[in-house]
Design an enzyme around this catalytic site. Structure first.
Site, PDB file in Angstrom:
ATOM      1  N   ALA A  91       6.562  13.026  -7.847  1.00  0.00           N
ATOM      2  CA  ALA A  91       7.472  13.437  -8.928  1.00  0.00           C
ATOM      3  C   ALA A  91       6.768  13.761 -10.247  1.00  0.00           C
ATOM      4  O   ALA A  91       7.426  13.948 -11.266  1.00  0.00           O
ATOM      5  CB  ALA A  91       8.509  12.339  -9.146  1.00  0.00           C
ATOM      6  N   SER A  92       5.444  13.853 -10.226  1.00  0.00           N
ATOM      7  CA  SER A  92       4.745  14.183 -11.476  1.00  0.00           C
ATOM      8  C   SER A  92       5.143  15.571 -11.966  1.00  0.00           C
ATOM      9  O   SER A  92       5.385  16.479 -11.160  1.00  0.00           O
ATOM     10  CB  SER A  92       3.219  14.119 -11.263  1.00  0.00           C
ATOM     11  N   HIS A 142       9.216  10.352  -4.412  1.00  0.00           N
ATOM     12  CA  HIS A 142       7.741  10.423  -4.479  1.00  0.00           C
ATOM     13  C   HIS A 142       7.345  11.804  -4.976  1.00  0.00           C
ATOM     14  O   HIS A 142       8.165  12.722  -5.026  1.00  0.00           O
ATOM     15  CB  HIS A 142       7.142  10.203  -3.086  1.00  0.00           C
ATOM     16  N   ASP A 147       2.123   0.798  -2.199  1.00  0.00           N
ATOM     17  CA  ASP A 147       2.596   2.178  -2.055  1.00  0.00           C
ATOM     18  C   ASP A 147       1.960   2.787  -0.797  1.00  0.00           C
ATOM     19  O   ASP A 147       0.743   2.685  -0.609  1.00  0.00           O
ATOM     20  CB  ASP A 147       2.159   2.944  -3.319  1.00  0.00           C
ATOM     21  N   GLY A 189       0.425  15.262  -5.583  1.00  0.00           N
ATOM     22  CA  GLY A 189      -0.681  16.026  -6.142  1.00  0.00           C
ATOM     23  C   GLY A 189      -0.285  16.951  -7.279  1.00  0.00           C
ATOM     24  O   GLY A 189       0.857  16.944  -7.753  1.00  0.00           O
TER      25      GLY A 189
END
Ligand code: G3H
Ligand code: 13P
Ligand code: ZN
Length: 305
Positions: A209-210, A207, A81, A178
């Site tokens: 994507a939390s 990316h 990554d 983050g």
């Protein structure tokens, strides 16, 4: 054994789901992902960043990931990554990674194309798939005027993909890395994503994507964490992004938060405990809860036998 991201993501795109790429930094996180793969009967991508590799050691991480992949019957990829240079990519391929990312998104368009092309030339002959990135990840705030300059331009994406022959492209549509993604309301540029999907002939990656789930923040905070202002991507935005053709979703922050919440709880509630297995074991269970819920959200559960 390990399969490529391309293989896993192509199945996801064809069937309308997305596969989670979960960042690992240690044995417990890897085990949480591997056990979730089996219990959810889901494919998964095990992702390691250059800094995870510096922390854990390339050979250690590659070895445990390969053992994990060998011990499950579901498709699993091992992916670099945010690789920044050809040297790291080369070393990861030598160590058995099945997929790599070359992240030259900080360079200008032509330089990004040139480095990405070199990564493709290095990886493809060895059966390894390649992801690249175009645009800069940035949360969309109401007061940012230059947002068009940092988000992925659909026409540029088409040209980039045609000239580099990458297997997958990470797009910037308003997500960011983050735990503090938005100051105001969460906002993604779905119109842009739809246009990229329509004209760029490649697999698409999200990316940053939390979701920063409230229950984890509450748990960590209850036991002493200070995470004020943390905000992620709402789950309905993730569902919509998948419906518009995203087939790989990167998750790191939510695993870190789960780990922190789990460790903090034990340390706070069992002050006499000093056995690492009894401190990290429950944290692993909390991470597993998160990984499994992502697999259900992404629709990858039950997609592998
Ligand atoms: O983009 C991936 C990560 O969330 C940052 O990870 O701290 O391992 O470089 P890192
Ligand atoms: P989050 O920080 O939102 O988990 O994103 C992780 C990521 O994009 C790893 O490449
Ligand atoms: Zn990322």
């Amino acid at each position: 054994m390990l399969v490529t991201n391309k293989e896993i993501m192509s199945d996801a795109l064809a069937k309308g789901y997305a596969v989670g790429a979960f960042n690992i930094n240690n044995l417990e996180i890897l085990q949480a992902v591997a056990e979730s793969v089996v219990e959810e009967r889901s494919p998964a991508i095990i992702a390691a960043t250059p800094s995870a590799i510096r922390y854990g050691g390339l050979e250690y991480l590659a070895a445990i990931a390969k053992i994990a992949a060998k011990s499950v019957s579901q498709p699993v990829a091992l992916h670099l990554d945010h690789g920044k240079n050809l040297e790291t990519i080369s070393k990861c391929i030598d160590s058995g990674f099945s997929s790599v990312m070359i992240d030259a998104s900080h360079l200008d368009f032509e330089e990004n194309i040139s480095l990405t092309r070199k990564a493709v030339d290095l990886a493809h002959p060895r059966g390894v798939s390649v992801e690249a990135e175009l645009g800069r990840l940035a949360g969309i705030e109401d007061d940012i005027r230059q947002i068009d300059a940092v988000l992925t331009d659909p026409e540029a994406a088409r040209e980039f993909v045609n000239r580099t022959r990458v297997d997958a492209l990470a797009v910037a549509v308003g997500t960011s890395h983050g735990a503090y993604k938005f100051k105001g309301e969460p906002k993604l540029d779905f119109k842009r994503l739809r246009a990229i999907r329509r004209i760029a002939d490649t697999l698409l990656v999200l990316h940053g994507a939390s979701s920063v789930p409230t229950w984890i923040i509450e748990k960590a905070t209850r036991y002493g964490a200070n995470l004020a202002g943390a905000k992620g991507i709402p789950e309905d935005h993730i569902r919509k992004a998948i419906s518009l053709g995203i087939s790989k979703i990167n998750i790191d922050t939510d695993l870190r938060l789960a780990f922190t919440g789990g460790v903090r709880e034990i340390l706070a509630t069992s002050p006499k405990e000093f056995d690492p297995r009894k401190i990290l074991g429950p944290a692993k269970e909390t991470i597993k809860q998160v990984v499994k819920s992502k697999m259900r959200l992404f629709g990858s559960s039950c997609k592998a036998s």
